[in-house]
Write a protein that holds these residues in place. Structure first.
Motif, mmCIF file in Angstrom:
data_model
loop_
_atom_site.group_PDB
_atom_site.id
_atom_site.type_symbol
_atom_site.label_atom_id
_atom_site.label_comp_id
_atom_site.label_asym_id
_atom_site.label_seq_id
_atom_site.Cartn_x
_atom_site.Cartn_y
_atom_site.Cartn_z
ATOM 1 N N ASP A 101 -8.933 -57.837 51.272
ATOM 2 C CA ASP A 101 -9.601 -57.194 52.397
ATOM 3 C C ASP A 101 -9.768 -55.697 52.193
ATOM 4 O OD1 ASP A 101 -9.861 -59.575 53.722
ATOM 5 O OD2 ASP A 101 -8.125 -59.290 55.033
ATOM 6 N N ARG A 102 -8.858 -55.102 51.409
ATOM 7 C CA ARG A 102 -8.861 -53.655 51.259
ATOM 8 C C ARG A 102 -9.841 -53.175 50.194
ATOM 9 N NH1 ARG A 102 -5.682 -49.472 53.913
ATOM 10 N NH2 ARG A 102 -6.653 -47.611 53.068
ATOM 11 N N LEU A 103 -10.145 -54.003 49.218
ATOM 12 C CA LEU A 103 -10.966 -53.567 48.091
ATOM 13 C C LEU A 103 -12.435 -53.451 48.483
ATOM 14 C CD1 LEU A 103 -9.413 -55.757 45.269
ATOM 15 C CD2 LEU A 103 -9.122 -53.300 45.589
ATOM 16 N N PRO A 104 -13.149 -52.452 47.940
ATOM 17 C CA PRO A 104 -14.580 -52.315 48.225
ATOM 18 C C PRO A 104 -15.385 -53.395 47.522
ATOM 19 C CG PRO A 104 -13.905 -50.708 46.587
ATOM 20 C CD PRO A 104 -12.641 -51.387 47.050
ATOM 21 N N ARG A 105 -16.427 -53.853 48.174
ATOM 22 C CA ARG A 105 -17.299 -54.875 47.587
ATOM 23 C C ARG A 105 -18.473 -54.167 46.920
ATOM 24 N NH1 ARG A 105 -15.888 -60.031 48.879
ATOM 25 N NH2 ARG A 105 -14.267 -60.188 50.479
ATOM 26 N N ALA A 106 -18.286 -53.894 45.637
ATOM 27 C CA ALA A 106 -19.279 -53.119 44.883
ATOM 28 C C ALA A 106 -20.291 -54.004 44.188
ATOM 29 C CB ALA A 106 -18.569 -52.245 43.846
ATOM 30 N N ALA A 107 -20.132 -55.308 44.257
ATOM 31 C CA ALA A 107 -21.035 -56.236 43.558
ATOM 32 C C ALA A 107 -21.580 -57.244 44.559
ATOM 33 C CB ALA A 107 -20.301 -56.929 42.416
ATOM 34 N N GLY A 108 -22.289 -56.753 45.557
ATOM 35 C CA GLY A 108 -22.833 -57.642 46.575
ATOM 36 C C GLY A 108 -21.739 -58.229 47.425
ATOM 37 N N GLN A 109 -21.661 -59.535 47.474
ATOM 38 C CA GLN A 109 -20.624 -60.198 48.258
ATOM 39 C C GLN A 109 -19.313 -60.316 47.508
ATOM 40 O OE1 GLN A 109 -21.223 -64.430 48.916
ATOM 41 N NE2 GLN A 109 -22.727 -64.501 47.240
#
Length: 366
Positions: free
Chosen positions: A237-245
């Motif tokens: 939940d904490r990590l950024p979604r840098a590759a779309g979904q």
């Protein structure tokens, strides 16, 4: 005096692995440890030779200017002057075997386990590495169970850092972090560290995940109950979604303590497999399919959450010790099984294995 950079070093801005603020080499902030293991400023004689200077800086630290709340933190100088650092963090609740698994990974690297993949290893800081080898590796190999990871407070802390070099000369520091399970469940400043991490190794404990009745007596003795791992979801939940979904970090899921279910298919097959030396992408894809099917067949969706959430992820069977402890000791010693494969996988995903080889490491985790 001003301390020049080591010969051949390169200055660049990186993220401090503790506070995630930008930091670069600063000759005014260098320290060494004294005989009492306290940090004191580094003073260098103007007449020192380049060779001695390079050796001195190998054991030096730089204090980060971005210390919060007065809690100073220090980064080994080679971590700042040898290419872009790679941070690897272990994820899992308390008592899942993260500490034993990470200890055995680093032990196998020190024994030359990455040479078959063309990687050479040096310690980032010789003193820290020797302390790690003495206090963790030698104790575990002698049959002593290591203590659970304690809470680190406001910052993450290095377990150890290694300098890995490819045959083409590319070298990168690789820093390992082993956060306590209770820290991973927190959502305050400490878990902010996870935002800047490059690779994650999620550790599955069969005693918490698998329903086999023959595991119930051991579960009862340890007071374990089956269920998901809250640390997994907190980190995802904490990590950024840098590759779309999908999450853009490299990741591996390890079914640790696989010796407990060694007679279950396909665990029985994979625990006996030698390390892959060629066609590693194909081998890891095959193991990932088997491990994913095994978890989905016996457990719920939560245990395969990292694979479903991360763009590049592999799954593995491993055992850090080869057997369960008895009253805090391993009476027959430890026998690590396939502990290095998850790390080889994330190193390939992060570009440390040569993408030009026929093994196809660029395809690992796809």
């Amino acid at each position: 005096m001003t301390v020049p950079m080591p010969p051949g070093a390169t200055a660049q801005e990186i993220l401090c692995p503790y506070c995630l603020e930008v930091i670069s080499y600063d000759e005014q902030q260098l320290f060494v440890r004294n005989d009492k293991q306290l940090f004191e400023e580094l003073h260098v004689d103007r007449r020192i030779s380049p060779l001695r200077l390079a050796d001195t800086l190998r054991s030096a630290y730089q204090r980060c200017d971005n210390s919060e709340d007065g809690q100073a933190h220090y980064i080994p100088v080679p971590y700042l002057t040898n290419g872009s650092p790679l941070t690897v963090a272990m994820v899992g609740d308390s008592a899942t075997g993260k500490t034993h698994l990470l200890t055995q990974m680093i032990a196998e690297i020190a024994d030359g386990g990455l040479k078959r993949y063309g990687l050479q290893m040096q310690s980032v800081n010789p003193q820290d590495h020797q302390t790690f080898m003495t206090e963790r590796v030698e104790r575990l190999r002698s049959g002593t169970m290591l203590e659970h990871t304690r809470s680190a407070g406001a910052f993450a802390a290095f377990v150890d850092a290694l300098l890995l070099s490819r045959p083409d000369g590319l070298a990168r520091p690789v820093a390992f972090f082993d956060l306590a399970g209770e820290d991973l469940r927190r959502t305050d400043a400490l878990t902010r560290f996870m935002v800047g991490v490059d690779a994650l190794i999620f550790v599955v404990d069969p005693l918490r995940a698998l329903p086999m009745p023959y595991l119930d007596p051991l579960r009862g003795d340890l007071g374990y109950t089956r269920g998901g791992d809250p640390a997994f979801q907190t980190v995802l939940d904490r990590l950024p979604r840098a590759a779309g979904q999908y999450l853009g970090v490299a990741a591996a899921v390890v079914i640790n303590k696989s010796d407990l279910v060694r007679f279950e298919p396909p665990v029985d097959r994979w625990l006996g497999e030698p390390p892959p030396e060629r066609r590693i992408a194909e081998r890891f894809a095959e193991e990932s399919r088997d491990a994913y099917s095994f978890l989905r067949h016996h457990t719920g969706q939560a245990w395969v959450g990292p694979f479903d959430s991360v763009l590049r992820c592999t799954l593995h069977f491993a055992s850090a010790t080869g057997s369960h402890d008895h009253e805090g000791r391993f009476p027959y010693g430890t026998r690590p099984l396939r502990v290095l494969e998850p790390l080889v996988s994330v190193l390939a995903m992060c570009g440390l294995l040569d993408d030009g080889t026929e093994d196809g490491p660029a395809a690992v985790g796809l």
